[in-house]
Design a protein around this motif. Structure first.
Motif, PDB file in Angstrom:
ATOM      1  N   LEU A  57      11.334   2.842 -12.406  1.00 17.36           N
ATOM      2  CA  LEU A  57      11.418   1.543 -11.750  1.00 17.36           C
ATOM      3  C   LEU A  57      11.316   1.682 -10.234  1.00 17.36           C
ATOM      4  O   LEU A  57      10.611   0.913  -9.570  1.00 17.36           O
ATOM      5  N   ILE A  58      12.002   2.695  -9.692  1.00 20.84           N
ATOM      6  CA  ILE A  58      11.955   2.928  -8.242  1.00 20.84           C
ATOM      7  C   ILE A  58      10.546   3.275  -7.799  1.00 20.84           C
ATOM      8  O   ILE A  58      10.037   2.750  -6.795  1.00 20.84           O
ATOM      9  N   LEU A  59       9.880   4.157  -8.562  1.00 21.08           N
ATOM     10  CA  LEU A  59       8.503   4.529  -8.229  1.00 21.08           C
ATOM     11  C   LEU A  59       7.576   3.320  -8.290  1.00 21.08           C
ATOM     12  O   LEU A  59       6.689   3.152  -7.446  1.00 21.08           O
ATOM     13  N   ALA A  60       7.794   2.469  -9.298  1.00 21.81           N
ATOM     14  CA  ALA A  60       6.956   1.268  -9.423  1.00 21.81           C
ATOM     15  C   ALA A  60       7.168   0.324  -8.249  1.00 21.81           C
ATOM     16  O   ALA A  60       6.207  -0.253  -7.718  1.00 21.81           O
ATOM     17  N   LEU A  61       8.447   0.199  -7.841  1.00 20.98           N
ATOM     18  CA  LEU A  61       8.739  -0.667  -6.706  1.00 20.98           C
ATOM     19  C   LEU A  61       8.134  -0.118  -5.418  1.00 20.98           C
ATOM     20  O   LEU A  61       7.599  -0.870  -4.598  1.00 20.98           O
ATOM     21  N   VAL A  62       8.213   1.209  -5.244  1.00 22.94           N
ATOM     22  CA  VAL A  62       7.628   1.826  -4.058  1.00 22.94           C
ATOM     23  C   VAL A  62       6.118   1.639  -4.048  1.00 22.94           C
ATOM     24  O   VAL A  62       5.507   1.293  -3.018  1.00 22.94           O
ATOM     25  N   ALA A  63       5.504   1.848  -5.235  1.00 29.36           N
ATOM     26  CA  ALA A  63       4.053   1.666  -5.318  1.00 29.36           C
ATOM     27  C   ALA A  63       3.661   0.223  -5.027  1.00 29.36           C
ATOM     28  O   ALA A  63       2.688  -0.037  -4.308  1.00 29.36           O
ATOM     29  N   ALA A  64       4.441  -0.727  -5.561  1.00 30.09           N
ATOM     30  CA  ALA A  64       4.154  -2.146  -5.316  1.00 30.09           C
ATOM     31  C   ALA A  64       4.300  -2.478  -3.837  1.00 30.09           C
ATOM     32  O   ALA A  64       3.498  -3.240  -3.275  1.00 30.09           O
ATOM     33  N   ALA A  65       5.343  -1.877  -3.216  1.00 30.91           N
ATOM     34  CA  ALA A  65       5.543  -2.124  -1.794  1.00 30.91           C
ATOM     35  C   ALA A  65       4.384  -1.569  -0.974  1.00 30.91           C
ATOM     36  O   ALA A  65       3.908  -2.213  -0.028  1.00 30.91           O
ATOM     37  N   LEU A  66       3.916  -0.375  -1.330  1.00 33.20           N
ATOM     38  CA  LEU A  66       2.802   0.231  -0.617  1.00 33.20           C
ATOM     39  C   LEU A  66       1.527  -0.607  -0.776  1.00 33.20           C
ATOM     40  O   LEU A  66       0.770  -0.789   0.178  1.00 33.20           O
ATOM     41  N   VAL A  67       1.317  -1.098  -2.002  1.00 33.58           N
ATOM     42  CA  VAL A  67       0.150  -1.947  -2.241  1.00 33.58           C
ATOM     43  C   VAL A  67       0.255  -3.225  -1.416  1.00 33.58           C
ATOM     44  O   VAL A  67      -0.719  -3.670  -0.798  1.00 33.58           O
ATOM     45  N   ALA A  68       1.460  -3.824  -1.384  1.00 40.56           N
ATOM     46  CA  ALA A  68       1.655  -5.066  -0.621  1.00 40.56           C
ATOM     47  C   ALA A  68       1.407  -4.825   0.865  1.00 40.56           C
ATOM     48  O   ALA A  68       0.754  -5.645   1.538  1.00 40.56           O
ATOM     49  N   VAL A  69       1.927  -3.709   1.380  1.00 42.71           N
ATOM     50  CA  VAL A  69       1.704  -3.374   2.794  1.00 42.71           C
ATOM     51  C   VAL A  69       0.225  -3.150   3.059  1.00 42.71           C
ATOM     52  O   VAL A  69      -0.323  -3.598   4.078  1.00 42.71           O
ATOM     53  N   GLY A  70      -0.431  -2.466   2.124  1.00 40.27           N
ATOM     54  CA  GLY A  70      -1.856  -2.217   2.290  1.00 40.27           C
ATOM     55  C   GLY A  70      -2.669  -3.498   2.304  1.00 40.27           C
ATOM     56  O   GLY A  70      -3.572  -3.667   3.134  1.00 40.27           O
ATOM     57  N   VAL A  71      -2.337  -4.407   1.387  1.00 39.80           N
ATOM     58  CA  VAL A  71      -3.044  -5.687   1.332  1.00 39.80           C
ATOM     59  C   VAL A  71      -2.803  -6.477   2.618  1.00 39.80           C
ATOM     60  O   VAL A  71      -3.725  -7.059   3.198  1.00 39.80           O
ATOM     61  N   TRP A  72      -1.532  -6.487   3.069  1.00 38.96           N
ATOM     62  CA  TRP A  72      -1.206  -7.204   4.309  1.00 38.96           C
ATOM     63  C   TRP A  72      -1.952  -6.600   5.492  1.00 38.96           C
ATOM     64  O   TRP A  72      -2.515  -7.330   6.321  1.00 38.96           O
ATOM     65  N   ALA A  73      -1.961  -5.249   5.573  1.00 41.55           N
ATOM     66  CA  ALA A  73      -2.627  -4.588   6.695  1.00 41.55           C
ATOM     67  C   ALA A  73      -4.128  -4.875   6.681  1.00 41.55           C
ATOM     68  O   ALA A  73      -4.731  -5.136   7.727  1.00 41.55           O
ATOM     69  N   TYR A  74      -4.725  -4.851   5.484  1.00 41.30           N
ATOM     70  CA  TYR A  74      -6.168  -5.118   5.376  1.00 41.30           C
ATOM     71  C   TYR A  74      -6.487  -6.541   5.796  1.00 41.30           C
ATOM     72  O   TYR A  74      -7.424  -6.773   6.571  1.00 41.30           O
TER      73      TYR A  74
END
Length: 345
Positions: A9-26
């Motif tokens: 669950l923690i890994l999934a949350l971290v991955a989701a956070a990274l994806v969200a940051v990436g989408v926001w940055a893009y």
């Protein structure tokens, strides 16, 4: 090696956070890129407006120079200041343009040909409009570029920070109408097109002459401290119920100066027209004032033939010859750039 449900669950949350940051940055980087392009276009438009004013000032200098020795000296000064303003680096341009504006303001225009006075007024108005839009673009870019996450991630790249262009805004006799007016205002108007290329027009009347209807585009006066784009978006919402992001507006594409009586006053209005295209909808006004509720009686999506029919029926449509102007508005709405502002009736 196995992972517990908590670790997964923690890994999934971290991955989701990274994806969200990436989408926001893009998306933020793309938005910054669009803002930089808008800023470049606004600066080019401002440089063009300043260059046009310099050309008009030289023409004025020729007319002034033939009225005696003192006038000849003034004409030489005007030409020298116009040349200096055109040659100045951008960092020194503000000072040079302010010196030129001060020299123009000292002119006695009463002896100039009326057409030349009108041309000078138009050149000064174009500088004013271009400067406002340049500074609006700078403000929007700086607001995003200076945010801490944007700076930390270097989303602005290596592009230099834009700077405001501050020159004196003034109202001169050259910009007047020769009439004593009760109210002077700037209006932001929107040529709102649907998918068929029809324009939304509002039907209204002067409360003092309720039996004489006329038609006009959506829009109204700019409030103190409000930008033209913000005023256009607000007026759209108030008069039609349509919520629109200002980035969807193209322009302004047209400038119109109108002097007209309304509700017992003589008003001078400088109107700047934006254009945008949306899917057809049924307008539902949300914030009309008491005066607007008295003076606005309906609306209609109009093709060029409909505008011609309204004119033929004795119901004036503003701006004039809107049926012939619509193709230009359609082309502007479909483009990615902001066309040069031109004067219309």
């Amino acid at each position: 090696m196995t992972f517990s449900a908590t670790a997964i669950l923690i890994l999934a949350l971290v991955a989701a956070a990274l994806v969200a940051v990436g989408v926001w940055a893009y998306s933020t980087a793309n938005r910054l890129d669009r803002l930089h392009v808008r800023g470049d276009q606004a600066r080019h438009a401002l440089e063009y407006a300043l260059a046009r004013r310099a050309v008009v000032v030289r023409t004025v200098a020729v007319a002034v120079g033939g009225a005696g020795e003192a006038s000849a000296e003034q004409a030489k000064q005007l030409v020298a200041l116009a040349d200096r303003a055109e040659r100045a680096d951008w960092a020194d341009r503000e000072t040079a343009e302010n010196q030129l504006a001060a020299a123009v303001s000292s002119l006695d225009i009463t002896g100039l040909p009326a057409q030349l006075v009108a041309e000078l007024a138009d050149a000064e108005a174009r500088v004013l409009i271009a400067r406002r839009f340049h500074n609006d673009a700078v403000r929007d870019t700086l607001a995003l570029r200076t945010r801490r996450p944007v700076r930390l991630l270097h989303l602005g790249g290596t592009a230099p920070l834009p700077t405001y262009f501050e020159i004196t805004e003034r109202v001169t006799p050259a910009a007047g109408t020769g009439l004593e007016v009760d109210s002077v205002r700037t209006s932001a108007r929107v040529v709102l097109l649907d998918e068929s290329g029809r324009v939304l027009l509002m039907r209204g009347n002067d409360p003092m002459t309720p039996d004489v209807p006329f038609w006009f585009t959506v829009g109204g006066g700019v409030e103190p401290g409000e930008t033209l784009r913000a005023a256009a978006v607000r007026e759209l919402w108030e008069e039609t119920g349509l919520a629109l992001d200002s980035s969807a507006l193209r322009g302004p594409i047209w400038r119109r100066v109108a002097v007209f009586p309304f509700n017992g006053e003589l008003i001078r209005s400088e109107e700047l027209f934006f254009v945008t295209r949306v899917a057809s909808f049924d307008p539902a006004p949300t914030g009309l004032t008491v005066l607007e509720r008295r003076s606005i009686s309906g609306n209609k999506w109009c093709a060029p033939a409909d505008i011609v029919s309204l004119d033929a029926a004795g119901e004036a449509v503003y701006p004039y010859e809107l049926d012939r102007l619509l193709p230009e508005a359609v082309a502007a709405a479909a483009g990615d750039s902001h066309p040069e502002v031109r004067s219309i009736r």
